[in-house]
Design a protein around this motif. Structure first.
Motif, PDB file in Angstrom:
ATOM      1  N   GLN A  67      31.923 -52.773   0.096  1.00 31.31           N
ATOM      2  CA  GLN A  67      32.508 -51.436   0.195  1.00 31.31           C
ATOM      3  C   GLN A  67      33.933 -51.387  -0.351  1.00 31.31           C
ATOM      4  O   GLN A  67      34.424 -50.321  -0.731  1.00 31.31           O
ATOM      5  N   TRP A  68      34.586 -52.562  -0.429  1.00 30.22           N
ATOM      6  CA  TRP A  68      35.957 -52.598  -0.937  1.00 30.22           C
ATOM      7  C   TRP A  68      36.017 -52.953  -2.414  1.00 30.22           C
ATOM      8  O   TRP A  68      37.069 -52.872  -3.032  1.00 30.22           O
ATOM      9  N   GLY A  69      34.899 -53.406  -2.976  1.00 32.25           N
ATOM     10  CA  GLY A  69      34.893 -53.781  -4.386  1.00 32.25           C
ATOM     11  C   GLY A  69      35.713 -55.040  -4.638  1.00 32.25           C
ATOM     12  O   GLY A  69      35.905 -55.871  -3.761  1.00 32.25           O
ATOM     13  N   GLY A  70      36.195 -55.158  -5.862  1.00 33.94           N
ATOM     14  CA  GLY A  70      37.061 -56.267  -6.204  1.00 33.94           C
ATOM     15  C   GLY A  70      36.366 -57.497  -6.724  1.00 33.94           C
ATOM     16  O   GLY A  70      37.003 -58.528  -6.941  1.00 33.94           O
ATOM     17  N   SER A  71      35.029 -57.428  -6.929  1.00 30.98           N
ATOM     18  CA  SER A  71      34.302 -58.600  -7.400  1.00 30.98           C
ATOM     19  C   SER A  71      33.064 -58.184  -8.173  1.00 30.98           C
ATOM     20  O   SER A  71      32.378 -57.224  -7.799  1.00 30.98           O
ATOM     21  N   ALA A  76      27.815 -53.898  -9.160  1.00 33.34           N
ATOM     22  CA  ALA A  76      26.862 -54.032 -10.260  1.00 33.34           C
ATOM     23  C   ALA A  76      27.335 -53.357 -11.537  1.00 33.34           C
ATOM     24  O   ALA A  76      26.730 -53.543 -12.605  1.00 33.34           O
ATOM     25  N   THR A  77      28.410 -52.560 -11.460  1.00 30.27           N
ATOM     26  CA  THR A  77      28.932 -51.928 -12.671  1.00 30.27           C
ATOM     27  C   THR A  77      29.797 -52.891 -13.484  1.00 30.27           C
ATOM     28  O   THR A  77      30.115 -52.610 -14.639  1.00 30.27           O
ATOM     29  N   TYR A  94      34.973 -64.124  -7.954  1.00 27.52           N
ATOM     30  CA  TYR A  94      35.702 -64.340  -6.695  1.00 27.52           C
ATOM     31  C   TYR A  94      35.594 -63.079  -5.838  1.00 27.52           C
ATOM     32  O   TYR A  94      35.870 -61.971  -6.295  1.00 27.52           O
ATOM     33  N   VAL A  95      35.188 -63.264  -4.574  1.00 25.95           N
ATOM     34  CA  VAL A  95      35.084 -62.155  -3.624  1.00 25.95           C
ATOM     35  C   VAL A  95      36.278 -62.227  -2.677  1.00 25.95           C
ATOM     36  O   VAL A  95      36.408 -63.194  -1.923  1.00 25.95           O
TER      37      VAL A  95
END
Length: 233
Positions: A67-71, A76-77, A94-95
């Motif tokens: 939900q926060w993105g960043g990886s 998937a985009t 990296y997550v």
């Protein structure tokens, strides 16, 4: 029998570490995380590996880091890297905070179950650049475990055990073979498809190691093709 918590992702490294913990004489409790990864196929592998390991308990916990993105592993985009690990560059796979969150959950489970060790498939060699896969990170987290838990205040915090932290990928494959790990059951591909893509960095690193360790039949068809082109007979 002493109990160890295993962070079981379904990948080769975590399966090998789990088998090592069993060989070390521990009864195993496995913890897997559904964190919004695009390669959730690994959780099916984790279930199959938990059966093979005869774990006492296996929990799959939902913790939505996507939900926060960043990886690129949770978004998937974003394109997955396919150029190999670059020195001193943290890859898009990296997550943020993943290992910190996962180990915290493993510590909570360890304290609740009276476990004396937590086995981690962290590796600092082939995945150079991940800040939470370094020996100094683990040392700092071990100190936190001592300070943050009831067991730790008694001087008995669970040990964070990372047998593969300085191994090469070939060394990990060799250890897996020695421990009888069903390598074909494990899942490393980042792409989130039904069959390993052979193109993402995880597949490329795994395929190269399998071929160098003498197990080309376990590599992806693309991995075998690339190896044949690179090293023609």
């Amino acid at each position: 029998m002493a109990i160890a918590i295993i962070l079981l992702s379904g990948g080769l490294d975590s399966a090998t570490v789990a088998a090592q913990a069993r060989a070390d004489g521990y009864e195993l409790i496995a913890l897997s995380l559904r964190y919004g990864q695009r390669h959730e196929r690994e959780l099916l592998a984790a279930k199959q590996l938990a059966t093979w390991l005869a774990v006492r308990e296996h929990t799959i916990l939902d913790v939505n880091l996507a939900q926060w993105g960043g990886s690129s592993l949770t978004d998937a985009t974003q394109e997955l890297p396919q150029t190999g690990v670059q020195p001193d560059i943290i890859p898009s796979t990296y997550v943020p905070g993943r290992n910190t969150v996962f180990i915290a959950l493993a510590l909570a489970l360890a304290e609740a179950r009276g476990a004396t060790a937590i086995y981690l498939g962290i590796n600092a060699v082939d995945y150079s650049g991940y800040p939470d896969c370094r020996p100094e990170y683990l040392a700092a987290y071990q100190q936190l475990a001592q300070l943050s838990s009831k067991q730790g205040l008694a001087g008995q915090a669970p040990r964070l055990v990372a047998p593969l932290v300085t191994d090469t990928k070939v060394g990990i494959v060799q250890r897996a073979l020695a421990l009888g790990v069903p390598i074909a059951t494990t899942w490393s591909c980042y792409a989130g498809v039904d069959e390993p893509c052979g193109r993402c960095d995880a597949c490329r690193i795994r395929d190269r190691a399998l071929i160098e360790a003498g197990c080309p039949e376990l590599a992806t068809p693309l991995g075998r093709q690339l190896a044949a082109e690179q090293y023609p007979r």
